[in-house]
Design an enzyme around this catalytic site. Structure first.
Site, PDB file in Angstrom:
ATOM      1  N   ARG A 125      58.262 -86.731  32.154  1.00  0.00           N
ATOM      2  CA  ARG A 125      57.039 -87.420  32.623  1.00  0.00           C
ATOM      3  C   ARG A 125      57.019 -87.470  34.143  1.00  0.00           C
ATOM      4  NH1 ARG A 125      55.676 -92.558  29.058  1.00  0.00           N
ATOM      5  NH2 ARG A 125      54.049 -92.498  30.623  1.00  0.00           N
ATOM      6  N   LYS A 140      54.450 -88.334  41.806  1.00  0.00           N
ATOM      7  CA  LYS A 140      53.716 -88.597  40.554  1.00  0.00           C
ATOM      8  C   LYS A 140      52.742 -89.766  40.760  1.00  0.00           C
ATOM      9  CE  LYS A 140      55.828 -91.097  37.253  1.00  0.00           C
ATOM     10  NZ  LYS A 140      55.062 -92.272  36.839  1.00  0.00           N
ATOM     11  N   ASN A 141      53.254 -90.835  41.400  1.00  0.00           N
ATOM     12  CA  ASN A 141      52.456 -92.060  41.490  1.00  0.00           C
ATOM     13  C   ASN A 141      51.417 -92.038  42.604  1.00  0.00           C
ATOM     14  OD1 ASN A 141      53.880 -92.852  39.291  1.00  0.00           O
ATOM     15  ND2 ASN A 141      55.244 -94.249  40.400  1.00  0.00           N
ATOM     16  N   ASP A 179      61.907 -98.505  40.546  1.00  0.00           N
ATOM     17  CA  ASP A 179      62.033 -97.181  39.915  1.00  0.00           C
ATOM     18  C   ASP A 179      63.344 -96.495  40.246  1.00  0.00           C
ATOM     19  OD1 ASP A 179      58.491 -96.298  40.234  1.00  0.00           O
ATOM     20  OD2 ASP A 179      59.568 -97.687  38.933  1.00  0.00           O
ATOM     21  N   ARG A 188      53.749-105.113  30.399  1.00  0.00           N
ATOM     22  CA  ARG A 188      52.798-104.348  31.234  1.00  0.00           C
ATOM     23  C   ARG A 188      51.351-104.791  30.958  1.00  0.00           C
ATOM     24  NH1 ARG A 188      54.831 -98.445  32.465  1.00  0.00           N
ATOM     25  NH2 ARG A 188      54.117 -99.035  34.530  1.00  0.00           N
ATOM     26  N   PRO A 189      51.089-106.059  31.145  1.00  0.00           N
ATOM     27  CA  PRO A 189      49.721-106.554  30.947  1.00  0.00           C
ATOM     28  C   PRO A 189      48.758-105.952  31.983  1.00  0.00           C
ATOM     29  CG  PRO A 189      51.082-108.232  31.975  1.00  0.00           C
ATOM     30  CD  PRO A 189      52.005-107.113  31.594  1.00  0.00           C
ATOM     31  N   ILE A 190      47.472-106.134  31.743  1.00  0.00           N
ATOM     32  CA  ILE A 190      46.474-105.627  32.706  1.00  0.00           C
ATOM     33  C   ILE A 190      45.570-106.768  33.177  1.00  0.00           C
ATOM     34  CG2 ILE A 190      46.469-103.241  31.857  1.00  0.00           C
ATOM     35  CD1 ILE A 190      43.964-103.931  30.222  1.00  0.00           C
ATOM     36  N   ASP A 191      46.067-107.982  33.049  1.00  0.00           N
ATOM     37  CA  ASP A 191      45.241-109.154  33.404  1.00  0.00           C
ATOM     38  C   ASP A 191      44.808-109.158  34.871  1.00  0.00           C
ATOM     39  OD1 ASP A 191      48.063-109.464  33.743  1.00  0.00           O
ATOM     40  OD2 ASP A 191      47.729-111.553  34.263  1.00  0.00           O
ATOM     41  N   ARG A 200      50.348 -94.865  31.512  1.00  0.00           N
ATOM     42  CA  ARG A 200      49.925 -96.140  32.113  1.00  0.00           C
ATOM     43  C   ARG A 200      48.693 -95.888  32.981  1.00  0.00           C
ATOM     44  NH1 ARG A 200      49.954-101.686  32.056  1.00  0.00           N
ATOM     45  NH2 ARG A 200      49.718-102.516  34.167  1.00  0.00           N
ATOM     46  N   CYS A 227      55.708 -96.200  30.297  1.00  0.00           N
ATOM     47  CA  CYS A 227      57.116 -96.502  29.987  1.00  0.00           C
ATOM     48  C   CYS A 227      57.258 -97.911  29.439  1.00  0.00           C
ATOM     49  CB  CYS A 227      57.957 -96.369  31.243  1.00  0.00           C
ATOM     50  SG  CYS A 227      58.251 -94.652  31.648  1.00  0.00           S
TER      51      CYS A 227
HETATM   52  C1  EPZ Z   1      53.295 -98.589  39.042  1.00  0.00           C
HETATM   53  O1  EPZ Z   1      53.162 -99.163  37.751  1.00  0.00           O
HETATM   54  C2  EPZ Z   1      54.098 -97.311  38.830  1.00  0.00           C
HETATM   55  N1  EPZ Z   1      53.360 -96.418  37.937  1.00  0.00           N
HETATM   56  C3  EPZ Z   1      55.460 -97.652  38.228  1.00  0.00           C
HETATM   57  O2  EPZ Z   1      56.197 -96.433  38.158  1.00  0.00           O
HETATM   58  C4  EPZ Z   1      56.195 -98.606  39.180  1.00  0.00           C
HETATM   59  O3  EPZ Z   1      57.420 -99.001  38.582  1.00  0.00           O
HETATM   60  C5  EPZ Z   1      55.329 -99.849  39.424  1.00  0.00           C
HETATM   61  O4  EPZ Z   1      54.029 -99.453  39.930  1.00  0.00           O
HETATM   62  C6  EPZ Z   1      55.957-100.797  40.431  1.00  0.00           C
HETATM   63  O5  EPZ Z   1      56.196-100.138  41.632  1.00  0.00           O
HETATM   64  C7  EPZ Z   1      52.334 -95.700  38.434  1.00  0.00           C
HETATM   65  O6  EPZ Z   1      51.986 -95.801  39.595  1.00  0.00           O
HETATM   66  C8  EPZ Z   1      51.654 -94.782  37.472  1.00  0.00           C
HETATM   67  P1  EPZ Z   1      52.512-102.975  38.724  1.00  0.00           P
HETATM   68  P2  EPZ Z   1      52.146-100.410  37.535  1.00  0.00           P
HETATM   69  O7  EPZ Z   1      51.126-103.222  38.263  1.00  0.00           O
HETATM   70  O8  EPZ Z   1      50.933-100.224  38.353  1.00  0.00           O
HETATM   71  C9  EPZ Z   1      52.961-107.036  36.386  1.00  0.00           C
HETATM   72  C10 EPZ Z   1      57.638 -94.859  37.206  1.00  0.00           C
HETATM   73  O9  EPZ Z   1      58.802 -94.929  36.812  1.00  0.00           O
HETATM   74  N2  EPZ Z   1      51.502-106.917  36.163  1.00  0.00           N
HETATM   75  O10 EPZ Z   1      52.816-102.998  40.180  1.00  0.00           O
HETATM   76  O11 EPZ Z   1      51.999-100.616  36.077  1.00  0.00           O
HETATM   77  C11 EPZ Z   1      53.739-105.984  35.610  1.00  0.00           C
HETATM   78  O12 EPZ Z   1      53.964-106.391  34.275  1.00  0.00           O
HETATM   79  C12 EPZ Z   1      56.656 -95.955  36.874  1.00  0.00           C
HETATM   80  O13 EPZ Z   1      57.163 -93.932  37.928  1.00  0.00           O
HETATM   81  C13 EPZ Z   1      50.827-107.971  35.546  1.00  0.00           C
HETATM   82  O14 EPZ Z   1      51.421-108.987  35.205  1.00  0.00           O
HETATM   83  O15 EPZ Z   1      53.033-101.600  38.137  1.00  0.00           O
HETATM   84  C14 EPZ Z   1      55.015-105.869  36.397  1.00  0.00           C
HETATM   85  O16 EPZ Z   1      55.894-106.923  36.003  1.00  0.00           O
HETATM   86  C15 EPZ Z   1      57.275 -97.036  36.012  1.00  0.00           C
HETATM   87  N3  EPZ Z   1      49.491-107.852  35.323  1.00  0.00           N
HETATM   88  C16 EPZ Z   1      54.556-106.099  37.845  1.00  0.00           C
HETATM   89  O17 EPZ Z   1      53.282-106.747  37.753  1.00  0.00           O
HETATM   90  C17 EPZ Z   1      48.795-106.730  35.695  1.00  0.00           C
HETATM   91  O18 EPZ Z   1      47.562-106.685  35.483  1.00  0.00           O
HETATM   92  C18 EPZ Z   1      54.400-104.802  38.636  1.00  0.00           C
HETATM   93  O19 EPZ Z   1      53.472-103.993  37.954  1.00  0.00           O
HETATM   94  C19 EPZ Z   1      49.499-105.670  36.311  1.00  0.00           C
HETATM   95  C20 EPZ Z   1      50.855-105.788  36.539  1.00  0.00           C
END
Ligand code: EPZ
Length: 418
Positions: A397, A22-23, A305, A121-124, A92, A116
């Site tokens: 999903r 998926k990812n 995950d 889940r910020p996007i900063d 997401r 989820c």
């Molecule tokens: C991806 O999410 C995956 N989703 C998630 O899978 C997976 O759990 C995650 O990576 C970690 O491996 C997809 O690929 C669609 P991150 P993503 O940005 O990109 C913080 C599943 O079950 N963060 O690596 O959202 C965030 O809050 C899903 O398949 C910021 O602070 O994960 C988290 O604590 C769930 N600011 C950490 O980083 C940001 O701008 C990791 O998030 C972005 C993230």
């Protein structure tokens, strides 16, 4: 509303072909916006999230056809750079659209992403990376407005190796003349897959899988075809299910090296794992020993995950297990539901202490997010009596026909409508 009805107590035996990741599929689908020629993607998995991403691409004008588990995408007719909240709020991965839209149109208007509920889940990190590339960003009324008329290459350092931010910034730089570097990049296999896919269309990216990715901008991308990697989280879920239920299951279609952390954790404690010709054999007597301490981490560490699924396993291990969730701040929503089934779990902040019990008992439980719902299914497969799992739209999903696969292995599980 559908739910799953499970009767515990059956071993799992047989073979499973693991569906595409998926990812991997989600960022690859988003990156099709960068191309104006036809793209064919194979092993298309019918996950809800990938269906939503196809809807987003279609809403932008892309033509998409699905035949025999392959997707043919014609991005030439994409004529919009705006994604409304009704679509963006479903997944997401809608945030992944920013990079490709900026790459193609130098403009984007995207509603805040969904996904989820496992934390804020910020996007900063995404947005600060785009600003370093010279993108003007305004956030108002739930939308992110981007103007990339002054976009330029840059050297970016991510404050956290965010998977999504790494992918977004990679995609924003593919058609950007000059060299863009991303330091402290995420190393997940799905990022290596995205690099491989884009380079197969003529991009010039190197370093994915290491912490440093270099993108040399190119004029344009050609069309092509690609088969994304197998889903390591789906595979890990079946490995854990077998360790819990007992049995003998062969997993095909996923790269064992993508599962090294979970293999190391499970082998010789919860089950016996043998690798042969890229296939993973899991054998278990259904009496797993305690896994000791489980700490989730970014790749190549133990995947967040699989944390919920490992917790379900820990509930029936012989001994206690400490689980530390280091990636997301609110990823224990499955705990109250496991406790309804007789589990012994105590939480403090991001730490859960799980004491193995002799039996779990079937109960009516509700999933709140994707992997937590999967963990409740696994618990139902070993619980005494019947378990009903609601909230299976979360499960759909990221799992394709999950109950049919478990049934084919001998699990007593079926989907029923209320
Ligand atoms: C991806 O999410 C995956 N989703 C998630 O899978 C997976 O759990 C995650 O990576 C970690 O491996 C997809 O690929 C669609 P991150 P993503 O940005 O990109 C913080 C599943 O079950 N963060 O690596 O959202 C965030 O809050 C899903 O398949 C910021 O602070 O994960 C988290 O604590 C769930 N600011 C950490 O980083 C940001 O701008 C990791 O998030 C972005 C993230």
């Amino acid at each position: 509303m559908s739910k799953l009805l499970i009767r515990g107590g059956h071993k799992l035996c047989g073979e499973i072909n693991i569906t595409a990741a998926k990812n991997s599929y989600l960022p690859i689908l988003a990156s099709c916006v960068l191309c104006e020629d036809e793209i064919v993607l194979h092993n298309y998995p019918c996950y809800l999230d990938t269906k939503n991403m196809c809807e987003i691409l279609s809403s932008l004008g892309a033509k998409i056809k699905e035949t025999d588990h392959s997707l043919t995408i014609d991005p030439a007719s994409i004529n919009s750079f705006s994604i409304e909240s009704a679509l963006a709020g479903q997944v997401r991965s809608s945030i992944f659209m920013l990079g490709p839209l900026l790459g193609r149109f130098k403009k984007a208007k995207v509603a805040y992403p969904g996904g989820c509920e496992i934390g804020a889940r910020p996007i900063d990190i995404h947005l600060s990376g785009f600003r370093k590339l010279g993108v003007d960003i305004e956030e108002r009324h739930g939308y992110i407005y981007c103007d990339a008329k002054n976009i330029h290459p840059a050297t970016l350092l991510l404050e956290f190796p965010s998977v999504g931010a790494t992918e977004s910034l990679m995609m924003a730089s593919v058609l950007l003349k000059g060299e863009t570097k991303i330091y402290n990049a995420a190393r997940e296999p799905e990022i290596v897959d995205l690099q491989k896919f884009l380079n197969s269309l003529g991009a010039n990216i190197r370093g994915a899988g290491s912490g440093e990715i270099v993108i040399e901008g190119v004029e344009k991308l050609s069309g092509g075809e690609f088969t994304p990697i197998g889903d390591r989280i789906v595979a890990g879920t079946f490995m854990i299910a077998t360790a819990m239920c007992g049995g003998n299951v062969l997993l095909k279609g996923v790269k064992p090296e993508h599962l090294q952390a979970i293999i190391d954790k499970l082998d010789k404690t919860a089950c016996t794992i043998t690798i042969k010709n890229d296939k993973i054999k899991v054998q278990s007597d259904g009496h797993p020993l305690s896994l000791g301490k489980i700490e989730t981490a970014v790749y190549p560490g133990l995947p967040t995950d699989l944390q919920a699924q490992l917790m379900a396993l820990s509930c029936v291990c012989d001994g206690s297990t400490m689980i530390v969730e280091n990636v997301f701040e609110s990823r224990f929503k499955h705990v109250p539901e496991l406790i309804k089934m007789g589990a012994s779990v105590h939480i403090k902040d991001r730490v859960a202490l799980v004491k193995g019990v002799k039996h779990l008992y079937g109960a009516p439980v509700t999933g709140m997010e994707l992997r937590g719902t999967a963990s409740l299914v696994l618990a139902g497969l070993v619980a005494e009596g019947y378990t009903t799992v609601e909230g299976i739209k979360h499960l759909d999903r990221g799992y394709n026909n999950f109950e049919n696969d478990l049934q084919s292995l001998g699990g007593d599980i079926k989907r029923i409508d209320d």
